[in-house]
Scaffold this motif. Structure first.
Motif, PDB file in Angstrom:
ATOM      1  N   THR A 125     -13.570  14.942 -35.852  1.00  9.64           N
ATOM      2  CA  THR A 125     -13.216  13.571 -35.497  1.00  9.64           C
ATOM      3  C   THR A 125     -13.869  13.134 -34.196  1.00  9.64           C
ATOM      4  OG1 THR A 125     -11.338  12.062 -35.732  1.00  9.64           O
ATOM      5  CG2 THR A 125     -11.128  13.770 -34.068  1.00  9.64           C
ATOM      6  N   GLU A 126     -14.166  14.098 -33.302  1.00  5.16           N
ATOM      7  CA  GLU A 126     -14.786  13.754 -32.027  1.00  5.16           C
ATOM      8  C   GLU A 126     -16.184  13.175 -32.199  1.00  5.16           C
ATOM      9  OE1 GLU A 126     -13.419  13.608 -29.127  1.00  5.16           O
ATOM     10  OE2 GLU A 126     -11.518  14.390 -29.869  1.00  5.16           O
TER      11      GLU A 126
ATOM     12  N   GLY B 166     -15.931   9.660 -31.845  1.00  2.11           N
ATOM     13  CA  GLY B 166     -15.299   9.211 -30.606  1.00  2.11           C
ATOM     14  C   GLY B 166     -16.321   8.793 -29.569  1.00  2.11           C
TER      15      GLY B 166
ATOM     16  N   TYR C 243      -1.256  11.631 -29.663  1.00  3.47           N
ATOM     17  CA  TYR C 243      -2.131  10.463 -29.586  1.00  3.47           C
ATOM     18  C   TYR C 243      -1.465   9.375 -28.753  1.00  3.47           C
ATOM     19  CZ  TYR C 243      -5.074   6.527 -30.870  1.00  3.47           C
ATOM     20  OH  TYR C 243      -5.914   5.450 -30.810  1.00  3.47           O
TER      21      TYR C 243
ATOM     22  N   GLY D 174      -3.467   6.405 -27.797  1.00  3.88           N
ATOM     23  CA  GLY D 174      -4.405   5.297 -27.762  1.00  3.88           C
ATOM     24  C   GLY D 174      -3.790   4.008 -28.268  1.00  3.88           C
TER      25      GLY D 174
ATOM     26  N   HIS E  55     -12.985   4.841 -35.428  1.00  5.84           N
ATOM     27  CA  HIS E  55     -13.868   6.008 -35.535  1.00  5.84           C
ATOM     28  C   HIS E  55     -14.810   5.883 -36.734  1.00  5.84           C
ATOM     29  CE1 HIS E  55     -11.497   7.915 -32.418  1.00  5.84           C
ATOM     30  NE2 HIS E  55     -12.199   9.032 -32.514  1.00  5.84           N
TER      31      HIS E  55
ATOM     32  N   ARG F  78      -9.830  11.492 -39.809  1.00  5.04           N
ATOM     33  CA  ARG F  78      -8.815  10.584 -39.280  1.00  5.04           C
ATOM     34  C   ARG F  78      -7.595  10.526 -40.200  1.00  5.04           C
ATOM     35  NH1 ARG F  78      -9.362  10.237 -34.345  1.00  5.04           N
ATOM     36  NH2 ARG F  78      -8.456   8.153 -34.155  1.00  5.04           N
TER      37      ARG F  78
ATOM     38  N   ASP G  29     -11.349   0.795 -23.131  1.00  7.95           N
ATOM     39  CA  ASP G  29     -12.593   0.817 -23.903  1.00  7.95           C
ATOM     40  C   ASP G  29     -13.319  -0.526 -23.817  1.00  7.95           C
ATOM     41  OD1 ASP G  29     -12.252   3.434 -24.689  1.00  7.95           O
ATOM     42  OD2 ASP G  29     -11.264   2.927 -26.572  1.00  7.95           O
TER      43      ASP G  29
END
Length: 284
Positions: free
Chosen positions: A26-27, A30, A85, A87, A96, A134, A190
């Motif tokens: 998943t990174e 990111g 999580y 976020g 993502h 995800r 972000d």
């Protein structure tokens, strides 16, 4: 629309012992990993093309944040999360999946690999794996990632046509999209990074044509070391600024720090090019 039952089936079929693998995959969708990948490609390969994809990425951040916030659909319930999580609370469409489609697809277009079936297949696999990770981690429904990937592809095709191979236009578009993203999200970190990066990109991209070519593998290694240090220093400074300044001043400072960071990333080849680093024979 969000395919909740199919999402539950995917989560239940995935072995919990492999959660760390899903986290690693998943990174690759990111911000941190994508930034490193694009920076290294910029420093070591075709700089104008890599800078073009960087501009797509920062423009995409503003776009997807506004879209997710305006739609306002929540993520799955926290009791299905496999990782902690903290976020944003919005799950549709997946950021993502959007980013993976935009950046890895953008590399295909910018580097003229979109006719290579192997490159296309590899890109598709990466996007699919990031998207499914995800769902496995419980952070999105299957419908979220499918729509995220498709929106990312649509945004890529649109921005690729509008920018027409000029990175400065891409960064200018990122700045235009970054302002409403900051306002709509109430100063999401972000959004601040994307706005600052876009402004820095507009400034630095005027020098792209005058940057020296990479002379050796040794110089490439020095460039990655210097640039990586600049990224680390920028991230640390952003954290310090965010913690020390008031809520009123911190957003502007974070934008300024990231503008300077993107200038440093894009102009690092000029600084390293001034060093007396001799060529390294490729046969050694």
């Amino acid at each position: 629309m969000r395919l909740e039952e199919a999402s539950a089936a995917i989560r239940e079929a995935f072995p919990e012992a492999w959660v760390d693998l899903a986290v690693a995959i998943t990174e690759f969708g990111g911000a941190a990993v994508l930034m490193i990948v694009l920076a290294v490609l910029y420093w070591l390969t075709r700089r104008r093309e890599a800078a073009l994809v960087v501009s797509y990425a920062v423009a995409g951040v503003g776009f997807i944040l506004v879209l997710k916030t305006l739609i306002g659909l929540p993520r799955p319930p926290e009791d299905v999360y496999l990782i902690a999580y903290d976020g944003d609370p919005y799950g549709f469409p997946s950021g993502h999946a959007f980013a993976a489609s935009l950046v890895y697809g953008g590399l295909l277009l910018a580097f003229d690999r979109y006719r290579d079936p192997v490159a296309i297949a590899a890109t598709g696999v990466v996007i699919a794996l990031v998207s499914l990770s995800r769902v496995v981690l419980g952070l999105h429904y299957l419908g979220d990632v499918i729509v995220g990937a498709l929106v990312g592809l649509g945004f890529l095709l649109a921005v690729h046509a509008v920018v027409d191979g000029e990175p400065r236009r891409g960064f200018a578009l990122g700045a235009v999209l970054g302002v409403p993203a900051v306002l709509v999200t109430g100063g999401d970190p972000d959004a601040l990074v994307a706005l600052g990066g876009s402004l820095g990109g507009v400034l630095a991209s005027t020098r792209l044509g005058s940057l020296p070519d990479l002379r050796s593998r040794l110089e490439g290694g020095v460039l990655v070391a210097v640039g990586g240090t600049a990224i680390g220093a920028g991230v640390a400074l952003e954290s310090i600024v965010g913690s020390l300044l008031s809520n009123l001043l911190a957003p502007a400072a974070i934008v300024a720090v990231n503008a300077a960071l993107f200038v440093a990333i894009l102009l690092a080849p000029a600084a390293v090019g001034r060093l007396a680093i001799g060529p390294l024979d490729a046969s050694r």
